[in-house]
Motif scaffolding. Structure first.
Motif, short mmCIF file in Angstrom:
data_model
loop_
_atom_site.label_atom_id
_atom_site.label_comp_id
_atom_site.label_asym_id
_atom_site.label_seq_id
_atom_site.Cartn_x
_atom_site.Cartn_y
_atom_site.Cartn_z
N PRO A 124 0.80 -1.24 0.00
CA PRO A 124 0.00 0.00 0.00
C PRO A 124 0.83 1.28 0.00
O PRO A 124 0.50 2.23 -0.73
N ALA A 125 1.88 1.34 0.80
CA ALA A 125 2.65 2.58 0.92
C ALA A 125 3.42 2.91 -0.35
O ALA A 125 3.77 4.07 -0.60
N TYR A 126 3.71 1.88 -1.16
CA TYR A 126 4.45 2.07 -2.39
C TYR A 126 3.54 2.13 -3.62
O TYR A 126 4.04 2.28 -4.74
N TYR A 127 2.25 1.94 -3.44
CA TYR A 127 1.29 1.89 -4.55
C TYR A 127 1.72 0.85 -5.58
O TYR A 127 1.66 1.08 -6.78
N GLN A 128 2.14 -0.31 -5.09
CA GLN A 128 2.57 -1.40 -5.96
C GLN A 128 1.68 -2.62 -5.74
O GLN A 128 1.21 -2.86 -4.63
N LEU A 129 1.48 -3.38 -6.80
CA LEU A 129 0.70 -4.62 -6.74
C LEU A 129 1.47 -5.69 -7.52
O LEU A 129 1.79 -5.50 -8.69
N TYR A 130 1.76 -6.80 -6.85
CA TYR A 130 2.49 -7.91 -7.46
C TYR A 130 1.54 -9.10 -7.61
O TYR A 130 0.76 -9.41 -6.70
N THR A 131 1.64 -9.80 -8.72
CA THR A 131 0.80 -10.97 -8.97
C THR A 131 1.62 -12.04 -9.68
O THR A 131 2.63 -11.75 -10.33
N GLY A 132 1.16 -13.29 -9.57
CA GLY A 132 1.82 -14.37 -10.29
C GLY A 132 1.28 -15.71 -9.86
O GLY A 132 0.57 -15.82 -8.86
N GLY A 133 1.61 -16.74 -10.62
CA GLY A 133 1.16 -18.08 -10.27
C GLY A 133 1.68 -19.12 -11.23
O GLY A 133 2.37 -18.80 -12.22
N VAL A 134 1.35 -20.36 -10.96
CA VAL A 134 1.77 -21.46 -11.81
C VAL A 134 1.14 -21.28 -13.20
O VAL A 134 -0.08 -21.19 -13.34
N GLY A 135 1.98 -21.21 -14.21
CA GLY A 135 1.49 -21.02 -15.57
C GLY A 135 1.06 -19.61 -15.88
O GLY A 135 0.53 -19.34 -16.96
N LEU A 136 1.28 -18.68 -14.95
CA LEU A 136 0.91 -17.28 -15.11
C LEU A 136 2.14 -16.41 -14.89
O LEU A 136 3.00 -16.75 -14.08
N PRO A 137 2.26 -15.29 -15.58
CA PRO A 137 3.46 -14.46 -15.43
C PRO A 137 3.49 -13.76 -14.07
O PRO A 137 2.45 -13.51 -13.46
N ALA A 138 4.69 -13.46 -13.61
CA ALA A 138 4.85 -12.61 -12.44
C ALA A 138 4.89 -11.16 -12.94
O ALA A 138 5.66 -10.83 -13.85
N GLU A 139 4.05 -10.32 -12.34
CA GLU A 139 3.94 -8.94 -12.80
C GLU A 139 3.91 -7.97 -11.63
O GLU A 139 3.46 -8.32 -10.54
N ARG A 140 4.37 -6.77 -11.90
CA ARG A 140 4.27 -5.66 -10.95
C ARG A 140 3.49 -4.53 -11.60
O ARG A 140 3.80 -4.12 -12.72
N ARG A 141 2.48 -4.04 -10.89
CA ARG A 141 1.72 -2.89 -11.37
C ARG A 141 1.98 -1.72 -10.46
O ARG A 141 1.86 -1.82 -9.23
N ASP A 142 2.33 -0.57 -11.04
CA ASP A 142 2.58 0.64 -10.27
C ASP A 142 2.24 1.85 -11.13
O ASP A 142 1.55 1.72 -12.15
N LYS A 143 2.71 3.02 -10.74
CA LYS A 143 2.35 4.25 -11.45
C LYS A 143 2.85 4.25 -12.89
O LYS A 143 2.36 5.03 -13.72
N ASN A 144 3.82 3.38 -13.19
CA ASN A 144 4.36 3.31 -14.54
C ASN A 144 3.66 2.28 -15.42
O ASN A 144 4.06 2.07 -16.56
N GLY A 145 2.65 1.61 -14.88
CA GLY A 145 1.94 0.59 -15.63
C GLY A 145 2.25 -0.80 -15.13
O GLY A 145 2.65 -0.99 -13.98
N THR A 146 2.09 -1.80 -15.98
CA THR A 146 2.31 -3.20 -15.61
C THR A 146 3.57 -3.72 -16.28
O THR A 146 3.77 -3.55 -17.48
N THR A 147 4.43 -4.33 -15.47
CA THR A 147 5.71 -4.84 -15.94
C THR A 147 5.86 -6.30 -15.57
O THR A 147 5.58 -6.68 -14.43
#
Length: 256
Positions: A124-147
């Motif tokens: 929350p303090a960094y305004y970042q969201l991380y996601t990922g899983g088996v067979g799914l990409p690991a991604e970071r979403r922040d003010k610059n978009g999704t990477t």
């Protein structure tokens, strides 16, 4: 379960983690009281409000998947689980949050067959969201978009290590690092350390103090989706569904 794809479940977890992060930021901005649970750990209004929002969303969207959540467990609410279930920590790093520091997270992970298979983790303090899983990409979403993110191979000068703030002087750390070449050691709280490994900012996170399964399921899925590893000290996988929900010591690494 056949009506729910893992991509859809991950999108649901990501949305709820992001919404819970906003709830936490709002409560932080206006102030809150810190209380002490029966196990002597701290808890705040933000923990309870974030968990209530997540539980409502998960149980409405996928009522067939049981949910195990930290504050419900602390209140003595026990739910039977099946092969597949959610593990929720609505505010991992409450000590950091209560102290005014920024290293705290919202963790929503899905376990299937004893393994963490997908996860969403908001910072929350960094305004970042991380996601990922088996067979799914690991991604970071922040003010610059999704990477798309991935762990790194350690540089020649040695490992960048992040260890727990609350176990900074643990004498077991040197033994855990062994003969590995180490360039730096830092100390921060909460599951943020997993995120920094997943995105290739650091290489090694040893956890020698106690954790619960809801602390680690979501971030483990993300790290492993990013090409990293979360194992016990003997190299065996960190698994889920233990009778007391407690994890043994483990290490989180990038491409070692």
């Amino acid at each position: 379960m056949n009506t729910h794809t893992d991509a859809g479940l991950l999108a649901l977890a990501a949305r709820l983690a992001d919404e819970a992060a906003e709830i936490i930021r709002t409560i932080r901005a206006r102030g809150f009281e810190t209380l002490t649970k029966t196990d002597s750990s701290p808890v705040t209004e933000a923990d309870h409000a974030a968990e209530a929002h997540i539980l409502k969303g998960l149980r409405a969207a996928v009522p067939d998947i049981p949910v195990i959540a930290e504050e419900e467990m602390a209140a003595g609410l026990r739910h039977a689980v099946s092969d597949t279930y959610w593990l929720v920590d609505p505010l991992d790093g409450t000590r950091e949050f209560a102290a005014g520091r920024d290293d705290f997270t919202v963790n929503i992970g899905l376990v299937r067959g004893g393994r963490a298979v997908l996860g969403a983790m908001a910072l929350p303090a960094y305004y970042q969201l991380y996601t990922g899983g088996v067979g799914l990409p690991a991604e970071r979403r922040d003010k610059n978009g999704t990477t798309v993110i991935q762990t790194r191979t350690p540089p020649p000068e040695g490992l960048s290590v992040l260890a727990s703030r609350h176990y900074a002087d643990d004498p077991r750390l040197s033994a855990c690092l062994g003969e590995r070449r180490v360039a730096s050691v830092g100390n921060i709280g909460s599951a943020v350390k997993f995120a920094r490994v997943a995105e290739g900012a650091v290489d090694f996170y040893p956890r020698l103090g106690p954790t619960m399964e809801w602390d680690t399921a979501a971030p483990q899925a993300i790290v492993e989706a990013a090409g990293g590893h979360v194992t016990l000290l003997d190299g065996s996988p960190l698994l889920y569904g233990k009778a007391d929900w407690k994890n043994p010591p483990f290490i989180c690494t990038g491409k070692l």
